[in-house]
Design a protein around this motif. Structure first.
Motif, short mmCIF file in Angstrom:
data_model
loop_
_atom_site.label_atom_id
_atom_site.label_comp_id
_atom_site.label_asym_id
_atom_site.label_seq_id
_atom_site.Cartn_x
_atom_site.Cartn_y
_atom_site.Cartn_z
N ALA A 1 24.77 18.38 -35.10
CA ALA A 1 25.73 17.85 -36.08
C ALA A 1 25.10 16.67 -36.80
CB ALA A 1 27.03 17.43 -35.39
N VAL A 2 25.49 16.50 -38.07
CA VAL A 2 24.96 15.41 -38.89
C VAL A 2 26.09 14.83 -39.73
CG1 VAL A 2 23.15 14.73 -40.50
CG2 VAL A 2 22.83 16.75 -39.11
N ALA A 3 26.00 13.56 -39.99
CA ALA A 3 26.91 12.91 -40.93
C ALA A 3 26.07 12.06 -41.87
CB ALA A 3 27.93 12.05 -40.18
N PRO A 4 26.46 12.00 -43.14
CA PRO A 4 27.63 12.59 -43.79
C PRO A 4 27.43 14.07 -44.13
CG PRO A 4 26.37 11.32 -45.37
CD PRO A 4 25.72 11.11 -44.06
N SER B 1 31.38 11.44 -28.97
CA SER B 1 30.85 11.23 -30.33
C SER B 1 29.65 12.12 -30.64
CB SER B 1 30.46 9.76 -30.51
OG SER B 1 29.30 9.45 -29.73
N LEU B 2 29.12 12.81 -29.62
CA LEU B 2 27.95 13.64 -29.85
C LEU B 2 28.18 14.68 -30.95
CD1 LEU B 2 26.39 14.33 -26.33
CD2 LEU B 2 25.16 13.63 -28.37
N MET B 3 29.33 15.30 -30.92
CA MET B 3 29.60 16.35 -31.90
C MET B 3 30.30 15.82 -33.15
SD MET B 3 28.11 18.59 -30.22
CE MET B 3 28.31 19.90 -31.40
N ASN C 1 28.73 9.62 -36.76
CA ASN C 1 29.29 8.83 -37.85
C ASN C 1 28.65 7.44 -37.82
OD1 ASN C 1 31.36 8.53 -39.94
ND2 ASN C 1 32.29 7.07 -38.54
N PRO C 2 28.41 6.79 -38.96
CA PRO C 2 28.60 7.29 -40.33
C PRO C 2 27.37 8.02 -40.88
CG PRO C 2 28.13 4.96 -40.37
CD PRO C 2 28.13 5.36 -38.93
#
Length: 689
Positions: free
Chosen positions: A310-313, A393-395, A398-399
């Motif tokens: 997963a990546v953000a943003p 928070s792994l999946m 943020n941010p």
């Protein structure tokens, strides 16, 4: 009313006294930096300074900090990246700086990471002669003191320290050694000291602890000003502090902390009639962790290929490069594993708290024991709560961050890394306390733009100070003629790496002969270093030490002790390594250390930069390489009497447009040569014959 002297007056007086000391070499820019820092502390205002090697920045930092501590009671934290430099500040520079002032010296303290201190309880269990002697003679109680003890070899110290070192989390006040504990004694003193010498890691831990506890807890207490020395390495320290990992090793650490909680609460649980229930709770949780460890191993065995979870943003997640490195097939398993650990860990902490509350209400429990037990497990509970939050928070990164899965021998490893530090550092540090960042190589192309973009710092003041050394006579730059060494990138692409390794080996042979050994050869990868070393043929009188997987300190000491010895080394020697004098007469920069975007954090960072309209190579990889090349070359001239050559062996410095840009970041006074013996002769060095 008596008028108090201004900080500038105290500083001027201090440097007048310093100038009168035997052996002191006056550096006008040293005092200038001290006065600038004094203005920043008084302001207060933030700043970025490039303070070249030899300027004397340690004293330039300490003198204004002492002046303001005496003048207006301001507390200043001075943090370095390496513990070695922090110790130098504490043992050598601070006593000298304090002698330059009148009156009662301000209270000062030294504080580094907990696991660098010896644990008195652990030493009691060992009951060894060395441990007993260490306890008698150690002043700070840290690892370097063990390594420096008479009669203790480096090999013995390496074996003993893991048995003596403080754990990551401990009982704190309930430990019978709490009052005399090396670490907690330093922490208590640091919270009250006007000047604290520490490292970047502790600064980050303090900021994170303060944030997590809404300001109730801290390592350093409230302070007025922060000075970050070796600031070019601060981004790395910040990234390390903000990382999260779910792995077999981390789960073992969590299990160890849970076991300590079990033992700490068992007496009050038993007194309140809940002893058996508490034991069953602990057994069940530890079994959960064991299953999770097995699941980590099984997950790794069936993973296939590692990659990004997963990546953000969102715009970064949609980037083509990120998609190509995605591990979509692993998302379900990773989420299930992380959620399970988070759920069970949260439930365990809640049951521990319930056990404490039940004991507080039970009249059978000895008065005060429940509160004492609660205090004991507070650190443990906080660690486990934060670990559970990290799992969740792994999946949901943020941010601007990335979560990914990798592989180790013990199984899968789930990680979360920050991609852009600007936001987190603004929240944790820059908006909280004024700071000055300084380093010998903080600027790239003569400006601080790259550092500011890396960290989000917006200094009120910036200045690049000149070097005190005469590079025109003390150093020379050697560039092998075009064509002698193949382009490393082209050699790899065309399957000609063997020829490339051969050419580098022949070149280094000639350098070692011309210099009489005395060479620090810096490599970008272990594979390249080992391949080149295998091909080297030099006389036995010119020995080569190679940095192994461990024992970097041992390799460095061997290099320093024998003038004719050369050292082949990696990343840890590009920056921070100090070997003044004849023993280091040549720094060979084998290859420009470009970051190759292969690992998920690097891939995500490149994608993030592109979404911001920044070319990843020109905006990140190239500036990083320029800074590293400056750092590597900076190992050469450390004192007034040092002389030697910088040998830059990468063919791309001749053939690529960026080559001259990189060279322009090295001292421009150095005369260039394409013959290594002529370069050595220019600086007055005789080779081996």
């Amino acid at each position: 009313m008596k008028t108090l002297p201004k900080a500038s007056h105290l500083i001027e007086t201090a440097f007048e006294r310093l100038a009168g000391r035997k052996g002191f070499v006056e550096r006008p820019d040293q005092k200038q930096l001290a006065l600038l820092l004094a203005d920043c502390i008084e302001g207060p205002s933030s700043a970025a300074f490039e303070a070249p090697t030899g300027l004397g920045k340690s004293l330039a930092c300490l003198v204004p900090a002492i002046a303001h501590a005496l003048l207006d009671g301001k507390r200043t934290i001075i943090a370095t990246y390496t513990n070695v430099l922090a110790e130098q500040y504490w043992r050598d520079d601070l006593p000298l700086a304090l002698e330059l002032f009148d009156g009662e010296p301000p209270k000062s303290e030294f504080l580094i990471g907990r696991q660098r201190y010896a644990c008195l309880a652990a030493m009691d269990e060992q009951k060894g002669e060395v441990q007993a002697r260490f306890r008698r003679v150690a002043q700070l109680g840290i690892e370097s003191e063990l390594r420096g003890m008479h009669g203790v070899s480096q090999r013995d110290a390496a074996k003993l320290w893991p048995l003596m070192a403080a754990p990551a989390v401990c009982p704190a006040r309930l430990c019978p050694h709490f009052n005399e504990c090396f670490y907690y004694r330093a922490r208590r003193s640091a919270e009250r000291a006007a000047i604290v010498i520490t490292n970047h890691s502790v600064v980050m831990q303090d900021a994170l602890l303060s944030q997590a506890s809404s300001g109730e807890l801290s390592l350093l207490g409230e302070y007025d000003y922060l000075i970050l020395d070796e600031a070019h390495d601060f981004p790395l320290a910040a990234l390390n502090a903000l990382e999260f990992e779910l792995s077999d090793a981390k789960l073992s650490q969590v299990a160890g902390i849970a076991t300590k909680m079990e033992h700490a609460l068992l007496p009050i649980a038993a007194q309140s009639g809940a002893g058996e229930e508490w034991v069953q709770t602990c057994v069940a949780y530890l079994e959960t962790l064991k299953r999770a460890q097995r699941d980590v191993g099984a997950f790794g065995a069936t993973l296939g290929h590692p990659g990004i979870l997963a990546v953000a943003p969102a715009e970064v997640e949609a980037h083509e490069q990120v998609k190509r490195h995605s591990a979509t097939h692993a998302k379900g398993g990773a989420e299930h594993l992380a959620a399970g650990v988070a759920e069970q860990t949260t439930a365990f902490v809640k049951k521990a708290q319930a056990t404490i509350e039940r004991s507080k209400r039970n009249s059978e429990v000895e008065p005060g024991k429940a509160d004492e037990a609660a205090e004991t497990v507070r650190n443990y509970s906080m660690y486990l709560r934060e670990y559970a939050e990290g799992c969740l928070s792994l999946m949901e990164p943020n941010p601007v961050s990335v979560s990914y899965v990798g592989l180790r021998e013990s199984g899968a490893i789930l990680r979360h890394d920050v991609v852009d530090l600007a936001g987190p550092l603004h929240e944790l540090l820059w908006s909280r306390v004024p700071a000055a960042c300084l380093s010998a190589t903080l600027a790239v192309d003569g400006a601080f733009d790259f550092f500011k973009r890396q960290t989000g710092m917006a200094p009120d003041f910036e200045e690049v100070l000149p070097s005190p050394f005469d590079f025109a006579t003390q150093a020379a730059l050697y560039l092998p003629p075009p064509g002698r060494i193949p382009d490393p990138t082209e050699a790899r692409k065309s399957g000609q790496e063997e020829a490339y390794f051969d050419a580098v080996a022949r070149e280094l042979e000639q350098i070692l002969l011309a210099m009489g050994g005395r060479t620090l050869a810096l490599f970008h990868s272990r594979r390249e270093m080992e391949a080149v070393r295998e091909r080297m043929h030099v006389p036995d009188e010119l020995p080569i030490v190679m940095q192994r997987w461990s024992g970097a300190a041992y390799a460095g000491e061997r290099f320093k002790k024998d003038v004719a010895t050369s050292l082949f080394a990696l990343r840890s020697f590009w920056t921070g390594f100090d070997a003044p004098g004849e023993t280091l007469s040549c720094v060979a920069l084998v290859r420009v250390p470009f970051e190759v975007p292969i690992d998920p954090p690097q891939v995500a960072r490149m994608a993030w930069l592109q979404t911001q309209g920044i070319n990843p190579f020109a905006g990140h990889s190239l500036p990083m390489a320029k800074m590293m090349m400056r750092q590597g070359a900076g190992r050469l001239v450390r004192r007034d009497g040092d002389r030697g050559i910088v040998a830059a062996l990468d063919a791309r410095l001749h053939t690529k447009r960026y080559g001259e840009e990189i060279l322009a970041n090295l001292p421009q006074e150095m005369r260039r040569f394409d013959d290594v013996r002529e370069a050595a002769g220019w600086v007055g060095i005789e080779g081996w014959s």
